[in-house]
Design an enzyme around this catalytic site. Sequence first.
Site, PDB file in Angstrom:
ATOM      1  N   VAL A 476       0.835  -1.210   0.000  1.00 53.44           N
ATOM      2  CA  VAL A 476       0.000   0.000   0.000  1.00 53.44           C
ATOM      3  C   VAL A 476       0.867   1.256   0.000  1.00 53.44           C
ATOM      4  O   VAL A 476       0.623   2.213  -0.753  1.00 53.44           O
ATOM      5  CB  VAL A 476      -0.952   0.002   1.207  1.00 53.44           C
ATOM      6  CG1 VAL A 476      -1.756   1.292   1.256  1.00 53.44           C
ATOM      7  CG2 VAL A 476      -1.893  -1.199   1.143  1.00 53.44           C
ATOM      8  N   THR A 555       1.057   1.265   8.004  1.00 54.30           N
ATOM      9  CA  THR A 555       1.570   0.046   8.625  1.00 54.30           C
ATOM     10  C   THR A 555       0.436  -0.639   9.376  1.00 54.30           C
ATOM     11  O   THR A 555      -0.690  -0.147   9.418  1.00 54.30           O
ATOM     12  CB  THR A 555       2.694   0.367   9.637  1.00 54.30           C
ATOM     13  OG1 THR A 555       2.119   0.968  10.814  1.00 54.30           O
ATOM     14  CG2 THR A 555       3.725   1.321   9.040  1.00 54.30           C
ATOM     15  N   LYS A 579      -5.331   0.247  11.538  1.00 51.77           N
ATOM     16  CA  LYS A 579      -6.590   0.172  12.292  1.00 51.77           C
ATOM     17  C   LYS A 579      -6.390   0.145  13.804  1.00 51.77           C
ATOM     18  O   LYS A 579      -7.357   0.251  14.559  1.00 51.77           O
ATOM     19  CB  LYS A 579      -7.370  -1.092  11.913  1.00 51.77           C
ATOM     20  CG  LYS A 579      -7.676  -1.255  10.451  1.00 51.77           C
ATOM     21  CD  LYS A 579      -8.391  -2.563  10.210  1.00 51.77           C
ATOM     22  CE  LYS A 579      -8.498  -2.887   8.732  1.00 51.77           C
ATOM     23  NZ  LYS A 579      -7.172  -3.182   8.134  1.00 51.77           N
ATOM     24  N   GLY A 664      -2.358 -10.113  -2.712  1.00 47.56           N
ATOM     25  CA  GLY A 664      -2.251  -8.914  -1.880  1.00 47.56           C
ATOM     26  C   GLY A 664      -3.522  -8.494  -1.182  1.00 47.56           C
ATOM     27  O   GLY A 664      -3.636  -7.340  -0.745  1.00 47.56           O
ATOM     28  N   GLU A 667      -3.927  -9.544   5.144  1.00 45.82           N
ATOM     29  CA  GLU A 667      -2.854  -9.032   5.986  1.00 45.82           C
ATOM     30  C   GLU A 667      -1.667  -9.986   5.866  1.00 45.82           C
ATOM     31  O   GLU A 667      -1.812 -11.128   5.385  1.00 45.82           O
ATOM     32  CB  GLU A 667      -3.319  -8.979   7.450  1.00 45.82           C
ATOM     33  CG  GLU A 667      -4.492  -8.047   7.714  1.00 45.82           C
ATOM     34  CD  GLU A 667      -4.097  -6.578   7.639  1.00 45.82           C
ATOM     35  OE1 GLU A 667      -2.885  -6.276   7.650  1.00 45.82           O
ATOM     36  OE2 GLU A 667      -5.012  -5.732   7.558  1.00 45.82           O
ATOM     37  N   ASP A 678     -10.103  -8.739  12.201  1.00 50.59           N
ATOM     38  CA  ASP A 678     -10.015  -7.518  11.383  1.00 50.59           C
ATOM     39  C   ASP A 678     -11.400  -6.909  11.167  1.00 50.59           C
ATOM     40  O   ASP A 678     -11.585  -5.693  11.269  1.00 50.59           O
ATOM     41  CB  ASP A 678      -9.358  -7.853  10.043  1.00 50.59           C
ATOM     42  CG  ASP A 678      -9.024  -6.599   9.256  1.00 50.59           C
ATOM     43  OD1 ASP A 678      -8.282  -5.748   9.771  1.00 50.59           O
ATOM     44  OD2 ASP A 678      -9.524  -6.467   8.123  1.00 50.59           O
ATOM     45  N   LYS A 682     -13.202  -3.287  12.474  1.00 50.80           N
ATOM     46  CA  LYS A 682     -13.878  -2.356  11.573  1.00 50.80           C
ATOM     47  C   LYS A 682     -15.272  -1.987  12.086  1.00 50.80           C
ATOM     48  O   LYS A 682     -15.650  -0.804  12.066  1.00 50.80           O
ATOM     49  CB  LYS A 682     -13.961  -2.958  10.171  1.00 50.80           C
ATOM     50  CG  LYS A 682     -12.606  -3.107   9.496  1.00 50.80           C
ATOM     51  CD  LYS A 682     -12.724  -3.776   8.122  1.00 50.80           C
ATOM     52  CE  LYS A 682     -11.370  -3.880   7.448  1.00 50.80           C
ATOM     53  NZ  LYS A 682     -11.430  -4.508   6.108  1.00 50.80           N
ATOM     54  N   GLY A 796      -7.123  -4.506  -1.715  1.00 47.08           N
ATOM     55  CA  GLY A 796      -6.185  -4.263  -2.809  1.00 47.08           C
ATOM     56  C   GLY A 796      -5.338  -3.037  -2.540  1.00 47.08           C
ATOM     57  O   GLY A 796      -5.820  -2.032  -2.010  1.00 47.08           O
TER      58      GLY A 796
END
Length: 814
Positions: A476, A555, A579, A664, A667, A678, A682, A796
């Site tokens: 990213v 990161t 996050k 990709g 994680e 994850d 969120k 992505g």
Amino acid sequence: MQILKFGGSSVATAATIQQVGELVAQAAQRGPTVVVVSALGGTTDALIMAGQQAASGHESYRQLLQTIEQRHLEAAKELAPVTSQSSLLSRVKQECNDLETLCDSVFALGELSVRTLDRLMSFGELLSARLVAANLQVRGIDHVCHDSRELIRTNSNFGNALVDFQTTNRQVQTYVRNHPHAVYVLPGFIASDAQGATTTLGRGGSDYTAAILAGALEAEVLEIWTDVSGMMTADPRLVRQARPIPRISYQEAMELSHFGAKVLYPPTIQPVRQRGIPLLIKNTFAPADEGTRVEVAPPATGEVVRGLSSIGQITLLRLEGGGMVGIPGFSMRLFAALAREKVNVILITQSSSEYSICVAVRTADAVSAKAATDDEFAFEIGSGKVEPLVVEADLAIVALVGEKMKDHPNVSGRLFNALGNNGVNIRAIAQGSSEKNISVVVRTQDVRKAINVLHESFFEVQTKQVNLFVVGTGNVGGKLLEQLSRQRAYLLRHLRLQVRVVGVANSRRFAFAEQGLELSSWRDTLAQGEEGKLADFLQVIKNRNLRNTIFVDVTASGEVARCYPELLSRGAAVVACNKIAGSAELSYYQQLKRLSREFGASFLFETNVGAGLPIIGTLNDLTRSGDEVQRIEAVLSGTLNFVFNHYDASRPFADVVRQAQDEGYTEPDPRLDLSGVDVARKILILAREAGQELEMSDIENEAFLPASCMEGSVEDFYQEMAHQEPHFQRLYREAAAAGKQLRFVARYTDGAAAVGLQAVGPDHDFYSLQGKDNAVLFYTARYPEQPLVVKGAGAGADVTASGVFADIMRATRQ
């Protein structure tokens, strides 16, 4: 008549003196010219040091005098042809002999009086005038070199003598009338008292000499030739975008000069200001440059602010206490006490309640100022009527100057807004009744940032410079830097944004370039950068203290997420793809939100939930407009959606997960995605943004992975998934048999949140999601039955980078 004054840098060497000669020759063609010269650059300081060494009994003064003599003799040899060198060298040698005799006397007496020091310092200008005159002789210009001490009369206040203008004007006018020449060369800085003793005119003395002569002769113009192309909108050493000011009023020039602009010293220009004689500041080394014209009434321009200036090494003294309220005389006593110690007050401010009064003095005077104030108010302090004096050091004054400011009510607002948005704290404020100057006291470490921020706000309104520090250079981060590189020209042309990536860092190295890294080769630059940890990179950010700083975290590091408070409290915006901060303990999340509001620094994390999808932004728009969120249903893992859209039991579930990782979408450790952790983060972030005070432990996680898959390494994880393949086939076939699709769904209802695997039928919005799509359904008071839907690619590197990019753009507008 025209007066030309050349400073020490203009006559520093034989080569520069020849440049001066050329400029004087051109001026002489326009009419009679008076040339005033300073000592060769650095000579006055050397003379003072020689005197001090002699007075202290150190024979090293002899070596210093020899160096001074050698410098002037070498210049004389370069300036005069061999045939006429003898006379010039003899005069220079004689002056140097007199100088040596004077220093020998000081050495013998062991004392350097102010009167002797004035005589000592005069040799610099006397020698300089001889050299300039020699060059004019070579050029065949009609001239005379005359001693200013025979023209300018002062009192006997050695070191900073006061001029007797009546006598001086008469003597100057008489001399010029009786001795007609094309050019008059005069040493600056020096004069004499009624007894003929040498005096000096203090700081800016050569400028003062030129102004005195200009006033006496009613000159058409006074030209100050120096090493800069006029007065600048700001100090070019601090602001690269600083530019010369073509025309400026005397009032504005004096304000700028008082607050640190070194081109002029305010008292020196009084004689020409009083007579309305224009003053032109020019660059000896770039004579074609326009320079700055200082005049009584310059033509009107569209600029409200004329320039910025600053003074360093400032200390604030604050006297306060209830015993001051309504009692006359406190201010008078304070200023009288400071005056007795010869402490100059640079800035004054007093609260309307009369509870406190604050003055700024030079740090060099702070100790004596405190002692004088403590002594003056000893009784009031001892009785508790006044608090002990508060002393704040390591400060500087930044001044905004312009005659038009009084006609524009928003100048102060723009100043405070610009500084506040960049985390520059103002310690004190003062504005004169003329409203030509607004001065603020800030920390020394913030001066460069403050000056640049204000210059950008008032002089570069069309372009805003943004400085990015990017941590994380993986998939990213790499895509983000590519996008920034591609869009840089577009942003500058269409949005007037100069976006510079000034620092990049990974877990091992960092690279920094204040003018911006070359993004086409950032990988090579980083590979050759400094070895260091996050703390080292943060120290660079703090030390540089650049304006409009945005810290970009790309990161998944908890260590990086824990540095946000320090950045926000310094006024730096934070854009987080990470996050961890948003889903950390509630108190930390709330702290970050509070710091963002308190210091006016953006804290943006759109990509925490749906990569590049505007999910958090949409939620914020709903709540800010008064809507009430009642329920949220969401597919928030592009990874899990990719996996369940590609898994049909025809190939192992583990192979599909590995494909997602290879492309990709996951994680680095895919268990973060497949465990539901994850997604839980969120929905926690969305619930918090909706106003709920939830902790991560409050999110119910209905795991679909067998517990054994979560043990060991990542490779152990893949092996155990292969072993558990029957479990995944059963999940798929049960859903398929019912005509449904498997989706990992996050739910928020009535203050509670949960995540888990769910089979959805064709009538559900999630049924037709393709590939790595995410979708969020907002059920609100305004959308009670038909939800507001945000849908699109939720994973992505490219789309996530574009979401970070969008947050950066939002931060530039706040």
